[in-house]
Design a protein around this motif. Structure first.
Motif, PDB file in Angstrom:
ATOM      1  N   ASP A  36      52.594  49.997  60.328  1.00  0.00           N
ATOM      2  CA  ASP A  36      51.668  51.304  60.606  1.00  0.00           C
ATOM      3  C   ASP A  36      50.941  51.239  59.366  1.00  0.00           C
ATOM      4  N   GLY A  37      49.490  51.207  59.442  1.00  0.00           N
ATOM      5  CA  GLY A  37      48.613  51.076  58.553  1.00  0.00           C
ATOM      6  C   GLY A  37      47.794  52.370  58.367  1.00  0.00           C
ATOM      7  N   ALA A  38      48.384  53.560  59.176  1.00  0.00           N
ATOM      8  CA  ALA A  38      47.681  54.746  58.818  1.00  0.00           C
ATOM      9  C   ALA A  38      47.604  55.222  57.315  1.00  0.00           C
ATOM     10  N   GLY A  39      46.471  55.742  57.027  1.00  0.00           N
ATOM     11  CA  GLY A  39      46.352  56.310  55.428  1.00  0.00           C
ATOM     12  C   GLY A  39      46.108  55.065  54.680  1.00  0.00           C
ATOM     13  N   MET A  40      45.796  53.984  55.088  1.00  0.00           N
ATOM     14  CA  MET A  40      45.917  52.607  54.220  1.00  0.00           C
ATOM     15  C   MET A  40      44.456  52.062  54.556  1.00  0.00           C
ATOM     16  N   ALA A  41      43.987  51.329  53.497  1.00  0.00           N
ATOM     17  CA  ALA A  41      43.103  50.386  53.415  1.00  0.00           C
ATOM     18  C   ALA A  41      43.544  48.966  53.530  1.00  0.00           C
ATOM     19  N   LEU A  42      42.867  48.262  54.336  1.00  0.00           N
ATOM     20  CA  LEU A  42      43.440  46.645  54.290  1.00  0.00           C
ATOM     21  C   LEU A  42      42.285  45.957  53.370  1.00  0.00           C
ATOM     22  N   VAL A  43      43.045  45.098  52.549  1.00  0.00           N
ATOM     23  CA  VAL A  43      41.987  44.523  51.362  1.00  0.00           C
ATOM     24  C   VAL A  43      42.838  43.139  51.298  1.00  0.00           C
ATOM     25  N   PRO A  44      42.103  42.114  50.651  1.00  0.00           N
ATOM     26  CA  PRO A  44      42.579  40.824  50.180  1.00  0.00           C
ATOM     27  C   PRO A  44      43.355  41.044  49.256  1.00  0.00           C
ATOM     28  N   GLY A  45      44.348  40.060  49.024  1.00  0.00           N
ATOM     29  CA  GLY A  45      45.084  39.914  47.854  1.00  0.00           C
ATOM     30  C   GLY A  45      44.841  39.440  46.554  1.00  0.00           C
ATOM     31  N   LEU A  46      45.096  39.762  45.418  1.00  0.00           N
ATOM     32  CA  LEU A  46      44.874  39.313  44.145  1.00  0.00           C
ATOM     33  C   LEU A  46      45.258  37.884  43.897  1.00  0.00           C
ATOM     34  N   ILE A  47      44.730  36.931  43.044  1.00  0.00           N
ATOM     35  CA  ILE A  47      44.924  35.756  42.675  1.00  0.00           C
ATOM     36  C   ILE A  47      45.124  35.515  41.123  1.00  0.00           C
ATOM     37  N   ASN A  48      46.194  35.667  40.628  1.00  0.00           N
ATOM     38  CA  ASN A  48      46.587  35.755  39.187  1.00  0.00           C
ATOM     39  C   ASN A  48      46.385  34.138  38.970  1.00  0.00           C
ATOM     40  N   ALA A  49      45.528  34.013  38.060  1.00  0.00           N
ATOM     41  CA  ALA A  49      44.784  32.347  37.747  1.00  0.00           C
ATOM     42  C   ALA A  49      45.427  31.967  36.619  1.00  0.00           C
ATOM     43  N   HIS A  50      46.302  32.900  35.740  1.00  0.00           N
ATOM     44  CA  HIS A  50      47.149  32.067  34.569  1.00  0.00           C
ATOM     45  C   HIS A  50      48.255  32.806  34.360  1.00  0.00           C
ATOM     46  N   THR A  51      49.508  32.179  34.481  1.00  0.00           N
ATOM     47  CA  THR A  51      50.739  32.890  34.218  1.00  0.00           C
ATOM     48  C   THR A  51      51.594  31.968  33.637  1.00  0.00           C
ATOM     49  N   HIS A  52      52.537  32.329  33.057  1.00  0.00           N
ATOM     50  CA  HIS A  52      53.995  31.650  32.831  1.00  0.00           C
ATOM     51  C   HIS A  52      55.098  32.479  33.230  1.00  0.00           C
ATOM     52  N   ALA A  53      55.186  32.452  34.533  1.00  0.00           N
ATOM     53  CA  ALA A  53      55.914  33.688  35.258  1.00  0.00           C
ATOM     54  C   ALA A  53      57.346  33.884  34.588  1.00  0.00           C
ATOM     55  N   ALA A  54      58.071  32.860  34.379  1.00  0.00           N
ATOM     56  CA  ALA A  54      59.434  32.962  33.978  1.00  0.00           C
ATOM     57  C   ALA A  54      59.540  33.488  32.697  1.00  0.00           C
ATOM     58  N   MET A  55      58.412  33.870  32.065  1.00  0.00           N
ATOM     59  CA  MET A  55      58.677  34.445  30.648  1.00  0.00           C
ATOM     60  C   MET A  55      58.894  35.945  30.798  1.00  0.00           C
ATOM     61  N   THR A  56      59.108  36.358  31.975  1.00  0.00           N
ATOM     62  CA  THR A  56      59.820  37.809  32.139  1.00  0.00           C
ATOM     63  C   THR A  56      60.946  37.740  31.373  1.00  0.00           C
ATOM     64  N   LEU A  57      61.638  36.462  31.048  1.00  0.00           N
ATOM     65  CA  LEU A  57      62.856  36.342  30.306  1.00  0.00           C
ATOM     66  C   LEU A  57      62.859  36.929  28.949  1.00  0.00           C
ATOM     67  N   PHE A  58      61.441  36.760  28.456  1.00  0.00           N
ATOM     68  CA  PHE A  58      61.115  37.018  27.104  1.00  0.00           C
ATOM     69  C   PHE A  58      60.384  38.332  27.018  1.00  0.00           C
ATOM     70  N   LEU A 347      47.991  46.275  52.091  1.00  0.00           N
ATOM     71  CA  LEU A 347      47.462  47.615  52.592  1.00  0.00           C
ATOM     72  C   LEU A 347      47.841  48.380  51.164  1.00  0.00           C
ATOM     73  N   VAL A 348      46.690  49.290  50.819  1.00  0.00           N
ATOM     74  CA  VAL A 348      46.717  50.033  49.868  1.00  0.00           C
ATOM     75  C   VAL A 348      46.418  51.623  50.213  1.00  0.00           C
ATOM     76  N   ARG A 349      47.182  52.499  49.362  1.00  0.00           N
ATOM     77  CA  ARG A 349      47.275  53.686  49.897  1.00  0.00           C
ATOM     78  C   ARG A 349      45.957  54.298  49.773  1.00  0.00           C
ATOM     79  N   SER A 350      45.114  54.499  50.805  1.00  0.00           N
ATOM     80  CA  SER A 350      43.766  55.205  50.617  1.00  0.00           C
ATOM     81  C   SER A 350      43.722  56.623  50.630  1.00  0.00           C
ATOM     82  N   ASP A 351      45.000  57.311  51.155  1.00  0.00           N
ATOM     83  CA  ASP A 351      44.936  58.835  50.978  1.00  0.00           C
ATOM     84  C   ASP A 351      45.871  59.245  49.861  1.00  0.00           C
ATOM     85  N   SER A 352      45.788  58.193  48.774  1.00  0.00           N
ATOM     86  CA  SER A 352      46.763  58.503  47.527  1.00  0.00           C
ATOM     87  C   SER A 352      45.611  59.402  46.703  1.00  0.00           C
TER      88      SER A 352
END
Ligand SMILES: [Zn+2]
Length: 409
Positions: A36-58, A347-352
């Motif tokens: 259900d997308g009521a109250g939502m805006a449909l938008v493209p996703g983001l591209i995180n173009a530089h990470t070292h993801a597993a460094m959540t451990l640090f 889907l982002v909450r456009s009624d927020s």
């Protein structure tokens, strides 16, 4: 789904990971799973173009130290104890956070890349998983290991994971290995990610050792091409920007990590834009940001550039979002929301409170953060619905155990 897209109420149907139809009047067919997308805006996703993801451990480990002291005395010794399982759970935790904050694809470089690839597969995101290369004491064996790892990453079954090379930086990888990467990447048709011009010392050392600035040195090794990502680019001068524009490499700015590690400078975005340098934005690793919420970093990016330019009009919200969606680089770009394209969207909450009034783009960049995302869909699969990410609690618990095992308090 009845979400809004550019002011219209629309439906979107996915089939086999691809958008089958999108637009006003599109409704569910028999047997469809419905969101259900009521109250939502449909938008493209983001591209995180530089990470070292597993460094959540640090994350939260040895914070508030100078860059080289942080790396040499804390991060590198702890990384030496990493096993694939640690990297797997660290990356799963990072994926949970990126899904929660609207990232649909990321460009990663980290140890045990085969474990990173497995984590991305299991989490449902897309990633370019680059195999790291540092010369160390034995460059030839380092290259052989990188080649082996590339084969393992390439076996990803879903097509959501692609492999690449990641020579770490000019101060850890010598000219012979850089040329080797350039040749192997071209032969195998994969991209390259490298840290470039992050600190002033790095630039001065490059000039002292090689007689030229970093972008020129990289170009001489054959690595400055349209399949290369240059992370940071803080100290690039105008001649380097001209050269990068000519070669078509993509510069990825990481404003929050640069601020936290106090590099003292700022990626010269307006000068790069003027030359049509391909560009993207990343968070960098969670050890040096410490967040993976790219939407929040978009605001920091825009504010820094406005302030440095003495001009509130130096960059606007729409342009900032295009940067965050990879739309300023053919290498990063993901197809727009349209029939026949991969079904990656939010889907982002456009009624927020943050988005209820005013223009959506401005609300997303200046008022909201990643918590505004309600639903994240990648390849037609809802990885988050109503703010709940599958397996997030397990990822957090297992990553915590892994951090303890490698001696991170
Ligand atoms: Zn980095």
């Amino acid at each position: 789904m009845d979400a809004t897209l550019n002011g219209d109420t629309v439906g979107l149907r996915c089939d086999e990971g691809v958008i089958a139809e999108v637009g006003p009047g599109v409704s569910a067919a028999a047997g469809d799973e419905v969101i259900d997308g009521a109250g939502m805006a449909l938008v493209p996703g983001l591209i995180n173009a530089h990470t070292h993801a597993a460094m959540t451990l640090f994350r939260g480990f040895a914070d508030d130290l100078p860059l080289m002291e942080w790396l040499e005395e804390h991060i590198w010794p702890a990384e030496a104890r990493l096993e694939p399982e640690h990297v797997y759970w660290g990356t799963r935790l990072a994926c949970a956070e990126m899904i929660r904050t609207g990232t649909v694809a990321f460009w990663d470089m980290y140890w045990h890349p085969e474990a990173v690839a497995r984590a991305v597969e299991d989490a449902g995101l897309r990633a370019v998983v680059a195999v790291p290369l540092i010369d160390g004491g034995d460059p030839e064996s380092a290259r052989a290991k990188a080649e082996e790892a590339l084969d393992l990453v390439r076996e990803s079954p879903s097509g959501r994971v692609r492999a690449g090379f990641a020579p770490h930086a000019l101060y850890t990888v010598g000219p012979d290995s850089l040329r080797w990467v350039a040749e192997r990447a071209a032969e195998r048709g994969v991209s390259v990610q490298i840290h470039l011009s992050e600190t002033r010392d790095e630039v001065e050392n490059c000039i002292a050792e090689h007689g030229v600035r970093p972008a020129v040195h990289l170009d001489r090794a054959g690595l400055l091409g349209p399949s290369t990502i240059l992370a940071h680019g803080v100290w690039l001068d105008e001649a380097e920007l001209d050269l990068i524009a000519e070669r078509g490499a993509t510069v990825v700015t990481n404003p929050v990590a640069n601020l936290k590690l106090a590099v003292g400078g700022l990626f010269p975005y307006p000068a790069a834009r003027e030359r049509e340098v391909p560009m993207g934005i990343g968070t960098d690793g969670p050890g040096s940001n410490n967040s993976l919420d790219l939407l929040s970093d978009l605001k920091t990016f825009a504010l820094l550039q406005k302030n440095a330019a003495f001009d509130a009009a130096a960059v606007d919200a729409g342009e900032t979002l295009r940067l965050g969606r990879g739309e300023m680089s053919d290498l990063l770009r993901s197809p727009a929301l349209g029939a026949g394209h991969p079904a990656d969207f939010l889907l982002v909450r456009s009624d927020s409170p943050e988005l209820a009034l005013g223009e959506l783009d401005a609300g997303l960049v200046y008022a909201a953060s990643g918590s505004i995302v309600d639903t994240t869909v990648v390849a037609g699969r809802a990885l988050m619905r109503r703010g709940e990410v599958e397996d997030a609690a397990e990822a957090a618990a297992r990553a915590k155990e892994c951090a303890f095992e490698i001696g991170v308090p």
